[in-house]
Design an enzyme around this catalytic site. Structure first.
Site, mmCIF file in Angstrom:
data_model
loop_
_atom_site.group_PDB
_atom_site.id
_atom_site.type_symbol
_atom_site.label_atom_id
_atom_site.label_comp_id
_atom_site.label_asym_id
_atom_site.label_seq_id
_atom_site.Cartn_x
_atom_site.Cartn_y
_atom_site.Cartn_z
ATOM 1 N N LYS A 134 0.726 -1.159 0.110
ATOM 2 C CA LYS A 134 0.361 -0.089 -0.650
ATOM 3 C C LYS A 134 0.396 1.291 -0.173
ATOM 4 O O LYS A 134 1.411 1.380 0.922
ATOM 5 C CB LYS A 134 -0.786 -0.027 0.778
ATOM 6 C CG LYS A 134 -2.103 0.423 0.817
ATOM 7 C CD LYS A 134 -3.049 1.288 2.457
ATOM 8 C CE LYS A 134 -1.834 2.600 3.089
ATOM 9 N NZ LYS A 134 -2.388 4.129 2.109
ATOM 10 N N PRO A 135 0.920 2.079 -1.327
ATOM 11 C CA PRO A 135 1.761 3.390 -0.842
ATOM 12 C C PRO A 135 0.890 4.316 -0.709
ATOM 13 O O PRO A 135 -0.185 3.679 -0.841
ATOM 14 C CB PRO A 135 2.394 3.580 -2.894
ATOM 15 C CG PRO A 135 0.882 2.707 -3.345
ATOM 16 C CD PRO A 135 0.778 1.387 -2.319
ATOM 17 N N GLU B 235 10.410 1.843 10.645
ATOM 18 C CA GLU B 235 11.068 2.966 10.164
ATOM 19 C C GLU B 235 10.223 4.075 10.646
ATOM 20 O O GLU B 235 9.787 4.542 9.820
ATOM 21 C CB GLU B 235 12.142 2.685 9.257
ATOM 22 C CG GLU B 235 12.964 3.771 9.630
ATOM 23 C CD GLU B 235 13.525 4.644 8.203
ATOM 24 O OE1 GLU B 235 12.738 6.268 8.368
ATOM 25 O OE2 GLU B 235 13.684 4.760 7.031
ATOM 26 N N CYS C 211 13.097 10.878 6.780
ATOM 27 C CA CYS C 211 13.703 10.381 8.326
ATOM 28 C C CYS C 211 14.677 11.234 8.880
ATOM 29 O O CYS C 211 14.698 10.628 10.070
ATOM 30 C CB CYS C 211 13.047 8.859 8.427
ATOM 31 S SG CYS C 211 13.635 8.175 7.250
ATOM 32 N N GLU D 266 9.291 16.261 15.088
ATOM 33 C CA GLU D 266 10.332 15.945 14.972
ATOM 34 C C GLU D 266 8.963 17.537 13.589
ATOM 35 O O GLU D 266 8.617 17.127 13.726
ATOM 36 C CB GLU D 266 10.917 14.794 13.774
ATOM 37 C CG GLU D 266 10.809 14.859 12.960
ATOM 38 C CD GLU D 266 10.428 13.111 12.482
ATOM 39 O OE1 GLU D 266 11.037 12.862 11.126
ATOM 40 O OE2 GLU D 266 9.174 12.600 12.472
#
Length: 538
Positions: free
Chosen positions: A202-203, A275, A309, A407
Site C-alpha cells: 500500500k503506497p 522505520e 526521516c 519532529e
C-alpha cells in the site's frame, strides 16, 4: 500567527525560479494513468484525486481499494509466491539486474512522477532513482551470499551434520510513505522478493503513481504476474487489513502510527520492521572544515525540503567556530533557489501538502512567539507555490518550544553552541528518538569513537545522511522510538526469512546405545567434551 506576522529574514527572501511556468508543467497522459492504475486491485467504486504540490493542480483520479481487494491481493500473491519461492537464485538475481537497468533507462520519467507527486527538486528526485537502482544491484549480487544454506558444526563432529536454511516468510505487507514515494515504496520490497516472498503493497494515497511506475517495470522485465500486488486507500482501512493478513509487515512512517502497527502485528505474533521518526543531530567539532560542514548542513537539513526521516533538525556547533559557521551557513542558505520546475537548477522544492505547511508554520510561529530568533527564512512562499516554505535556521530554541524535541519534518533546523564534545553528545542523545546523526571533524578516528556514544542507528562522518543511506551493504534503521529492525545489508533481507535448522545424525544416536550402561555413556561423553574443549573446537 498569519503569514504577514512572520518577521522578515535578516538577509532577505529567497529567489523563486524566474523561468517557471506552472500552468504548463503538469500534464499526465490519461492513457498512461489508465495503464498504471490497471495494476491496482481496487473495486470499491470509490476514487481519490491526487494533486501536485508545486501548483495544487490535479494529477490523476485513482480507484480506491477495500478490504475485499486486500483479501484478493493476498490470495493472488500466495499463488504466485508458491512458484516463485522455488525459482533459482541465479534467475532472481538476473531479474533484479534487469530491473536496475530499466529503472536507469526510465530515470527521467520516474523523476517527473516523483516531482509531480511529492514536489521535490529534481536533484532530490534523482536520489530516489539512484537508491532503487543501487538496491536492486546490491541484492542481485549478494542473494547467494545472504540466502545460501550454511553448514554449522554439529553436536558431535562427523556424527552430526547440521545446516541452516533461509526460508521465505511468504507474503510481505509493505506500507510506504509519501515523502520518498519511489525508493521507500520499492527498495524495501526488492530484498523481500529476492528472498522468495511475494508482496502486497500500500503506497501512500498522495503518491501512488511513482510506485506503480516501477512495479510496471518490474513486470516488464519478467517478474511473475501476481508477485507484487498493489492496493490503494486510507491507511486506517487498508493498512489494518494488510497487517491482519501479512506474514511480515514492513512499515515506514510516524512513530505514533508505528506503535499501532507493532501492536496489531503482535496480536498475530507476526514480525515487523518499523522505520519511524527522528530529531536528528549534527555535531560540528572545533576542528571541522567550516565550508564543508556548511554544505553538509544544507544537504542534511534541506534535502527534499526536510521531509526525510534522517534529515538533520538540530545543529550543535563548537563555541570556537560557532559565529563563523553560522554566518557562512546563513549566506549559503540565502543563495538557495526554491523551484517548482521539473528541470535541474532548483535547490529545494515544496512541502507535500497544506497539512505539512501548517505543521512547519506552526512550529516556527511557536518558536518565535517564545523567543527564538529566525536567522534566515521562516516564511511560507506562496509566490513560488502553494506549499513552499523557506529553508529556515533558528537560534535560541529551548525546551518550551514545540520544535525543540518534536519532529518538524520540514526545512527547519535549530542551531546551538556547545563547550565540549561530551556535552554535545549528551544533548544529541536527549529526547526519545535515535535514527540518524552526523559528525563533522578532521579527526576521523575521534569521530568514530564519538559515534559509539551517540544513540542513533546511523552516524555519518563529514556527511549528513547520504553516506550511510547510500551504503546498501550497511544496515539502516533506528534506536529507541525511531523504530525496530533494519533495511539494507544482510539484516535487510534476513528479516524476510525464517531460519530453519536441519540436522542429520550418522552411525550413532544421541543417547546411550543399548549395550552401554548409563554410567559408562556419561564418562565417555564427558571425556569427549573435555577433549573437544582442549582442541579449540566449538
Amino acid at each position: 500567527m498569519s503569514r504577514r506576522d512572520f518577521p522578515a529574514p535578516s538577509h532577505g527572501a529567497l529567489p523563486a525560479d524566474p523561468e517557471h511556468d506552472p500552468s504548463a508543467s503538469f500534464a499526465l497522459d490519461p492513457a498512461r494513468v489508465r495503464r498504471l492504475t490497471a495494476q491496482l486491485r481496487a473495486t470499491s467504486g470509490s476514487s481519490e484525486t491526487t494533486y501536485a504540490p508545486f501548483t495544487g493542480q490535479p494529477i490523476a483520479t485513482l480507484p480506491v481499494s477495500d478490504e475485499g481487494d486486500v483479501e484478493d491481493a493476498f490470495a493472488a500473491a500466495r499463488v504466485a509466491q508458491k512458484t516463485w519461492s522455488r525459482t533459482e537464485l541465479a534467475h532472481r538475481s538476473a531479474l533484479l539486474l534487469d530491473l536496475h537497468d530499466a529503472v536507469l533507462d526510465h530515470a527521467d520519467d520516474l523523476m517527473d512522477l516523483v516531482q509531480w507527486e511529492a514536489g521535490k527538486a529534481r536533484t532530490h528526485a534523482y536520489d530516489e532513482v539512484l537508491h532503487v537502482a543501487l538496491t536492486a544491484r546490491y541484492y542481485a549480487r549478494t542473494l547467494e551470499r545472504h540466502l545460501k544454506t550454511r553448514r554449522v558444526p554439529g553436536v558431535y563432529p562427523l556424527l552430526t551434520q547440521a545446516r541452516i536454511n533461509r526460508v521465505p516468510k511468504g507474503v510481505v505487507g509493505i506500507i510506504s510513505p509519501w515523502n520518498y514515494p519511489l525508493t521507500l515504496a520499492i527498495s524495501d520490497g526488492l530484498p523481500a522478493v529476492g528472498a522468495g516472498n511475494a508482496v502486497v503493497h500500500k503506497p501512500d494515497s498522495q503518491t501512488p503513481l511513482s510506485a506503480l511506475a516501477v512495479v510496471d517495470l518490474f513486470r516488464e522485465v519478467g517478474f511473475p504476474a501476481g508477485l507484487w500486488q498493489i492496493v490503494s486507500g486510507p491507511g486506517p482501512q487498508i493498512g489494518g487489513a494488510i497487517i491482519d493478513r501479512a506474514d511480515y509487515v514492513c512499515f515506514t512512517g510516524s512513530t505514533a502510527t508505528g506503535k499501532k502497527v507493532a501492536a496489531q502485528a503482535a496480536e498475530r505474533l507476526v514480525s515487523c520492521s518499523l522505520e519511524l521518526g527522528g530529531k536528528n543531530a549534527m555535531l560540528v567539532l572545533a576542528d571541522a572544515q567550516i565550508d564543508r560542514a556548511v554544505e553538509g548542513a544544507v544537504r542534511g537539513a534541506y534535502s527534499s525540503a526536510g521531509q526525510l526521516c534522517v534529515s538533520i533538525e538540530r545543529l550543535f556547533v563548537a563555541d570556537a567556530i560557532y559565529d563563523k559557521f553560522v554566518a557562512r551557513l546563513v549566506k549559503r542558505i540565502e543563495r538557495m533557489k526554491l523551484s517548482a520546475d521539473l528541470s535541474y537548477g532548483g535547490d529545494m522544492g515544496s512541502l507535500v501538502s497544506q497539512r505539512q505547511l501548517d505543521t512547519v508554520t506552526a512550529h516556527v510561529s511557536d518558536a518565535v512567539s517564545k523567543g527564538a530568533n529566525v536567522l534566515t527564512g521562516g516564511r511560507p512562499r506562496p509566490d513560488v507555490g502553494p506549499y513552499f516554505f523557506e529553508p529556515t535556521l533558528l537560534e535560541g530554541v529551548n525546551p518550551s518550544m514545540t520544535c525543540f524535541a518534536e519532529e518538524t519534518f520540514g526545512p527547519v533546523v535549530s542551531v546551538y553552541r556547545f563547550g565540549n564534545e561530551a556535552e554535545a553528545v549528551e544533548r544529541a542523545n536527549a529526547g526519545s528518538y535515535g535514527l540518524n546523526a552526523a559528525i563533522f571533524t578532521r579527526d576521523i578516528g575521534r569521530a568514530r569513537e564519538l559515534a559509539r556514544h551517540i544513540k542513533a542507528g546511523t552516524v555519518n562522518i563529514n556527511e549528513g545522511f547520504a553516506a550511510t543511506f547510500g551504503t546498501i551493504d550497511a544496515p539502516m534503521g533506528g534506536m529507541r522510538e525511531s523504530g525496530i529492525g533494519r533495511r539494507h545489508g544482510a539484516e535487510g533481507i534476513h528479516r524476510y526469512t525464517e531460519t530453519q535448522s536441519v540436522a542429520n545424525q550418522r552411525l550413532l544416536p544421541l543417547s546411550a546405545p543399548r549395550f552401554v550402561s548409563g554410567g559408562a555413556y556419561q564418562k565417555t561423553v564427558t571425556s569427549a567434551l573435555r577433549l573437544l574443549k582442549k582442541s579449540g573446537r566449538a
